[in-house]
Write a protein that holds these residues in place. Structure first.
Motif, PDB file in Angstrom:
ATOM      1  N   UNK A 357      -4.162  75.941  69.665  1.00 33.09           N
ATOM      2  CA  UNK A 357      -3.747  76.974  68.713  1.00 33.09           C
ATOM      3  C   UNK A 357      -4.769  78.099  68.781  1.00 33.09           C
ATOM      4  N   UNK A 358      -4.279  79.270  69.144  1.00 39.11           N
ATOM      5  CA  UNK A 358      -5.190  80.403  69.262  1.00 39.11           C
ATOM      6  C   UNK A 358      -4.588  81.509  70.090  1.00 39.11           C
ATOM      7  N   UNK A 359      -5.438  82.217  70.803  1.00 40.99           N
ATOM      8  CA  UNK A 359      -5.005  83.380  71.577  1.00 40.99           C
ATOM      9  C   UNK A 359      -4.587  82.964  72.990  1.00 40.99           C
ATOM     10  N   UNK A 360      -3.541  83.682  73.496  1.00 39.99           N
ATOM     11  CA  UNK A 360      -2.990  83.401  74.818  1.00 39.99           C
ATOM     12  C   UNK A 360      -2.919  84.689  75.627  1.00 39.99           C
ATOM     13  N   UNK A 361      -2.815  84.506  76.939  1.00 38.88           N
ATOM     14  CA  UNK A 361      -2.582  85.636  77.836  1.00 38.88           C
ATOM     15  C   UNK A 361      -1.838  85.110  79.062  1.00 38.88           C
ATOM     16  N   UNK A 362      -0.611  85.611  79.244  1.00 35.09           N
ATOM     17  CA  UNK A 362       0.216  85.263  80.406  1.00 35.09           C
ATOM     18  C   UNK A 362       0.313  83.755  80.613  1.00 35.09           C
ATOM     19  N   UNK A 363       0.618  83.051  79.539  1.00 31.31           N
ATOM     20  CA  UNK A 363       0.874  81.630  79.619  1.00 31.31           C
ATOM     21  C   UNK A 363      -0.343  80.739  79.638  1.00 31.31           C
ATOM     22  N   UNK A 364      -1.538  81.275  79.426  1.00 34.50           N
ATOM     23  CA  UNK A 364      -2.754  80.474  79.469  1.00 34.50           C
ATOM     24  C   UNK A 364      -3.581  80.749  78.207  1.00 34.50           C
ATOM     25  N   UNK A 365      -4.235  79.707  77.658  1.00 37.26           N
ATOM     26  CA  UNK A 365      -5.174  79.960  76.558  1.00 37.26           C
ATOM     27  C   UNK A 365      -6.248  80.951  77.012  1.00 37.26           C
ATOM     28  N   UNK A 366      -6.413  81.999  76.242  1.00 36.00           N
ATOM     29  CA  UNK A 366      -7.331  83.066  76.651  1.00 36.00           C
ATOM     30  C   UNK A 366      -7.798  83.788  75.391  1.00 36.00           C
ATOM     31  N   UNK A 367      -9.084  83.626  75.083  1.00 37.30           N
ATOM     32  CA  UNK A 367      -9.630  84.210  73.865  1.00 37.30           C
ATOM     33  C   UNK A 367     -10.130  83.107  72.952  1.00 37.30           C
ATOM     34  N   UNK A 368     -10.095  83.348  71.652  1.00 33.15           N
ATOM     35  CA  UNK A 368     -10.565  82.365  70.687  1.00 33.15           C
ATOM     36  C   UNK A 368      -9.442  81.373  70.375  1.00 33.15           C
TER      37      UNK A 368
END
Length: 980
Positions: A357-368
């Protein structure tokens, strides 16, 4: 006067209000009396209850609007058009209508009317004639459920359509300057959009209801929910899905469903990305665990799907349906690349069953984000392209209940890499570096004092094992090992220092000492020979102590204890105590420049990388005060940390300050500020060096035979800190586009290190270092204090004669010092006392110089002429010794000399320090060998025993005086002179 449109609105509201009342009484309320027994029936009942509540609120709003219209028609001159509820609260009226539409369409999707009608089929047969007028389209063969659907749909559709038309007509009739013009325009726009929205919502509900009949019961139960709406079906607009080879694609307003035989692949639209860079022949979709392509023979069909998926994803991210119309036209838009959401991984692998649970980018966990596993393991921190990357906190449960391993570390590509602090369920704590998830580089592993076997290791690690130079303290055995490690075992040259003050030096192999070694005891006895693996004397060796040498073969046994066969030489002259106590261990065994590369190396790498701000925190860790803070961070999974942007900005400020403050005085202030800050890279480096120094020389390591090792390290640390500053300066100049600083020669570097860096950083090591000097020169300082006490008993003239001071330099008997002269002597005393109030060697030397100047000024004033005192002159030595009376003067002298700038060797400071050392040695010798001290006792103490009175008055125990010192009691002299 009221317009015809207002009259028509009044009539429309009256009809709609009456219709809503009849629907509530004759349709909704009877439906609510059913008592279903199955879950589907209970869900339908819940939806009908919700619809009844929405219908009631819609009727109340209609009644309020009706009352406002009647008042307007009765008093057109007193009540303006803008007071109508339909205009004044248009947004609220619109919201009530939309709630009713949403509730009604949810009932349509799950066929709630049909299912409820079956529960009351007899009631509907009895009421057929009474309901015929209300239930439009009811035929003798028609379904009662279908009739109920139409009965609730037709009045609402007719009413909203009339609203839109009448408001548009009203807008066209009033003038542009009318006070209600803006309200009418706004209301007309809202209800025009509502009419379009309602038509689309009803069509989507009917299409979704029809879809369920085309699916198997298993699929229908899995996919059917009241709030879900079908947006696109591949049976209507064909597409192919590769590589999944799905037979059918269904796009709902919340999920994308791919049917493949008996398998159902469901993808949350919040976590579906449509690649905007893909060409027009296919649509590339990305999800957390799958990626696939939509293709079509007809390019127009693919355009429709791309548009519908994009609109649906955007709507799902907003959390509500578009108003007025979802997907009106084919206006291009892009789904946001970065978004937030929750997902549970299902595919086999490291993340199986884990929920992110958090930030995503283009289908991958990315960020906090937060990653949780069913077994209780979780990770909170930063992610990059699906892997833990950056700072994170990870909890790993242990077999026993309520026990966790807590990792507060920096991560790189899914593994711990960089600085971290780990608290294990075994109550051990590791602070140090990691690489590829293993301890690697400098690190400290420490157990709590309450642990069964308390220990602490400070040193280097390699691939999870102790390897290289390190220090381990064993609380059970009461000893500390200083030396080399390999594969988690002591291996190579090493030292062992025990709590009893015994030191061993030798070579270790597989955790045991092998071959010849050296033992130094607390009383400076020296053994050179071989040992057993448990450090007992065994084999050939030589034992040297005060007054004898024993050389031969040593052994031990359970019954016999230690025994030897060899030659005992009792004729050996006692060694000089000052030389035996100064034996140093470890020198040459551990090259000083290679001891703490684990501290220097990461800083050099940081500088070579250009001092990036995002790596500054991982450079030498983040600030944690105690184990209690670690436990709190484990409990709350949080820690106070500086945001990345602030850290980058701070690094820019640091480099800017380094580049600007390059003049000597400004540079000194800049370095002082940097070394005192726990956030500055140089301050972090210094604190880590302090940690290693204290781990080596505090506690068990406070042994006089390690003074040489400690001195080497302090000087090496000063050089490394200066090199670190130079590295930061080069980066700062490079960023400013300036020419790099010129290379320094050896002399310049030594001058900067000793004159600038060493005084600033010595304070951090002074306590442990000075303790070693105290222990090393303890005997000399004791003799010096004793000499001062002995010489203080001499009258001035007798003392000058004893010191062989020339008669012409003796003070005259009638000499009376003036106030200024007395002040000068006091000032000299204060000057010399300052050497114990500062840790800066340069300041100690300056205090000595000022003392000399004050003494010389006093002598010149007393003689009435200028007089230069040679530094090796007895009066000067006497003055220094007399004024100093400094406790631990020997330790101060030797520490100051060892820290002296090499450029001052042979200069004024060197001569002054030599004179003070000469004075120090004279007082030891002269005080120890004074031939006669006369001590007079008068009055009340005359009849008391002499030793007690002597100690009471002088503070020196009589038994502590050397044996060759004779003290004569005046009364005893008289008695011995009298005749028997």
């Amino acid at each position: 006067m009221c317009s015809p449109e207002e009259a028509a609105l009044l009539q429309l509201e009256e009809v709609f209000s009456a219709t809503l009342a009849r629907i509530s009484n004759r349709v909704l309320q009877p439906l609510l009396t059913a008592e279903p027994s199955d879950p589907q029936g209970r869900e339908c009942l819940r939806l009908l209850q919700q619809l009844h509540g929405c219908a009631q609120r819609l009727w109340e709003v209609t009644e309020r609007s009706l009352r406002a219209l009647r008042e307007r028609l009765r008093h057109p001159d007193a009540i303006g058009l803008e007071s109508l509820l339909l205009l004044l609260e248009a947004d609220h009226v619109l919201q009530v209508h939309m709630e009713y539409i949403e509730s009604y369409t949810s009932c349509v999707v799950v066929q709630a009317f049909q299912k409820a009608a079956k529960q009351r089929s007899r009631y509907w047969r009895d009421q057929r004639k009474a309901l015929r007028q209300l239930l439009w389209g009811l035929s003798p063969e028609g379904s009662m459920g279908t009739a109920l659907v139409q009965a609730l749909r037709q009045p609402l559709t007719h009413h909203v359509q009339k609203y839109a038309l009448l408001l548009l007509s009203l807008r066209d009739t009033i003038g542009a300057c009318h006070p209600a013009r803006e309200l009418v325009v706004h209301a007309a726009t809202l209800f025009g959009d509502l009419h379009s929205f309602m038509k689309q919502a009803l069509d989507q509900a009917e299409a979704t209801q029809a879809l369920w009949h085309t699916l198997s019961s298993r699929l229908r139960d899995a996919l059917c929910t009241p709030a879900r709406r079908l947006l696109q079906d591949s049976q209507d607009v064909p597409v192919t899905v590769t590589p999944l080879r799905a037979e059918r694609a269904l796009l709902f307003d919340d999920v994308l469903v791919l049917l493949q035989g008996h398998s159902v692949h469901t993808f949350d639209l919040k976590l579906v990305w449509l690649d905007p860079e893909q060409d027009g022949c296919a649509a590339h979709l990305l999800t957390p665990e799958e990626e696939f392509f939509f293709g079509s023979r007809n390019p127009q069909d693919l355009v429709v799907w791309r548009h519908m998926v994009t609109q649906a994803v955007c709507q799902a991210l907003r959390g509500k349906k578009d108003f007025p119309v979802l997907g009106a036209g084919l206006v291009s838009c892009e789904t946001p690349t970065c978004r937030s959401g929750a997902y549970t991984f299902l595919a086999e692998g490291r993340l199986c069953q884990a929920t992110y649970e958090g930030e995503w980018c283009r289908g991958r966990p990315h960020g906090k984000g937060t990653l949780k596993w069913p077994n209780g393991q979780n990770h909170v921190g930063s992610f990059c392209q699906g892997l833990e990357h950056g700072f994170g906190i990870c909890l790993v449960p242990q077999a026993s209940e309520d026990k966790f391993d807590c990792y507060k570390c920096h991560w790189r590509e899914g593994s711990m890499c960089g600085y971290g602090i780990c608290e294990y369920g075994t109550d051990e704590v590791y602070k140090g570096y990691f690489q590829a998830g293993l301890r690697h580089g400098l690190g400290v592993l420490e157990s709590t004092p309450q642990a069964p076997h308390p220990c602490k290791y400070t040193g280097h690690w390699e691939r999870g094992q102790r390897s290289g130079y390190g220090i381990q303290e064993d609380g059970d055995r009461g000893e500390r090992y200083i030396g080399m490690w390999q594969a988690d075992q002591r291996h190579g040259p090493g030292l062992i220092v025990t709590q009893a003050g015994v030191c061993y030096q030798g070579t270790f192999q597989a955790d045991k000492m092998v071959g010849p070694g050296t033992l130094l005891s607390e009383d400076d006895s020296l053994y050179e020979g071989t040992f057993t693996r448990d450090l007992t004397l065994l084999g050939k060796g030589k034992l040297t102590s005060y007054g004898f040498t024993l050389e031969g073969s040593f052994g031990s046994g359970a019954q016999r204890g230690l025994y030897t066969q060899g030659v005992l030489d009792m004729a050996t002259l006692p060694p000089d105590p000052s030389s035996t106590c100064k034996r140093q261990l470890g020198l040459g065994a551990f090259p000083v420049e290679s001891r703490w590369q684990g501290v220097y190396g990461p800083f050099r790498d940081f500088v070579r990388a250009g001092c990036p701000g995002d790596l500054q925190e991982a450079l030498l860790g983040f600030h944690v005060q105690s184990l209690q803070e670690l436990r709190e961070s484990q409990e709350y999974l949080c820690c106070e940390r500086t945001p990345l942007d602030d850290s980058v900005g701070r690094m820019e400020d640091i480099l800017e300050e380094v580049a600007q403050h390059r003049e000597p005085e400004a540079l000194q202030q800049c370095l002082r500020k940097a070394l005192s800050s726990s956030l500055h890279p140089l301050g972090k480096l210094l604190r880590t060096l302090m940690l290693t120094f204290q781990a080596t020389y505090a506690g068990f390591g406070a042994n006089k035979h390690l003074q040489g090792l400690a001195l080497e390290e302090v000087k090496q640390h000063a050089q490394e800190l200066w090199a670190a500053y130079r590295g930061l300066l080069q980066v700062a100049l490079q960023r400013k586009g300036e020419a790099p600083a010129e290379e320094e020669d050896v002399e310049t570097r030594n001058r900067q290190v000793h004159g600038l860096v060493l005084p600033l950083m010595l304070r951090s090591f002074y306590s442990e270092l000075f303790t070693l000097y105290l222990l090393l020169h303890e005997r000399e300082d004791r003799l010096y204090s004793q000499g001062i006490a002995n010489l203080s008993l001499f009258p001035d003239a007798q003392l000058l004669e004893h010191l062989d001071v020339q008669k012409h330099l003796w003070p005259r008997e009638d000499l009376t010092l003036t106030t200024n002269q007395r002040h000068s002597l006091v000032s000299a005393t204060e000057c010399l006392q300052k050497i114990i109030t500062t840790v800066d060697p340069r300041e100690k030397q300056e205090a000595l110089e000022r003392t000399y100047e004050e003494i010389e000024a006093t002598v010149s004033q007393a003689l009435g002429q200028e007089h230069k005192l040679p530094m090796d002159d007895p009066p000067f030595s006497l003055s220094l010794g007399w004024f100093s009376r400094i406790q631990h003067l020997g330790a101060e002298i030797h520490l100051t000399r060892d820290m002296m700038d090499p450029n001052h060797t042979g200069g004024r400071y060197d001569f002054l320090l030599t004179a003070l050392e000469s004075c120090y040695q004279h007082i030891q010798r002269d005080g120890r060998h004074a031939p006669l001290l006369r001590f007079s006792v008068e009055g009340l103490f005359a009849d008391f025993p002499f030793p007690e009175v002597f100690e009471l008055v002088t503070g020196v125990p009589a038994e502590d005086l050397p044996a060759d010192v004779l003290i004569v009691h005046p009364l005893e002299e008289k008695r011995s002179a009298e005749p028997s």
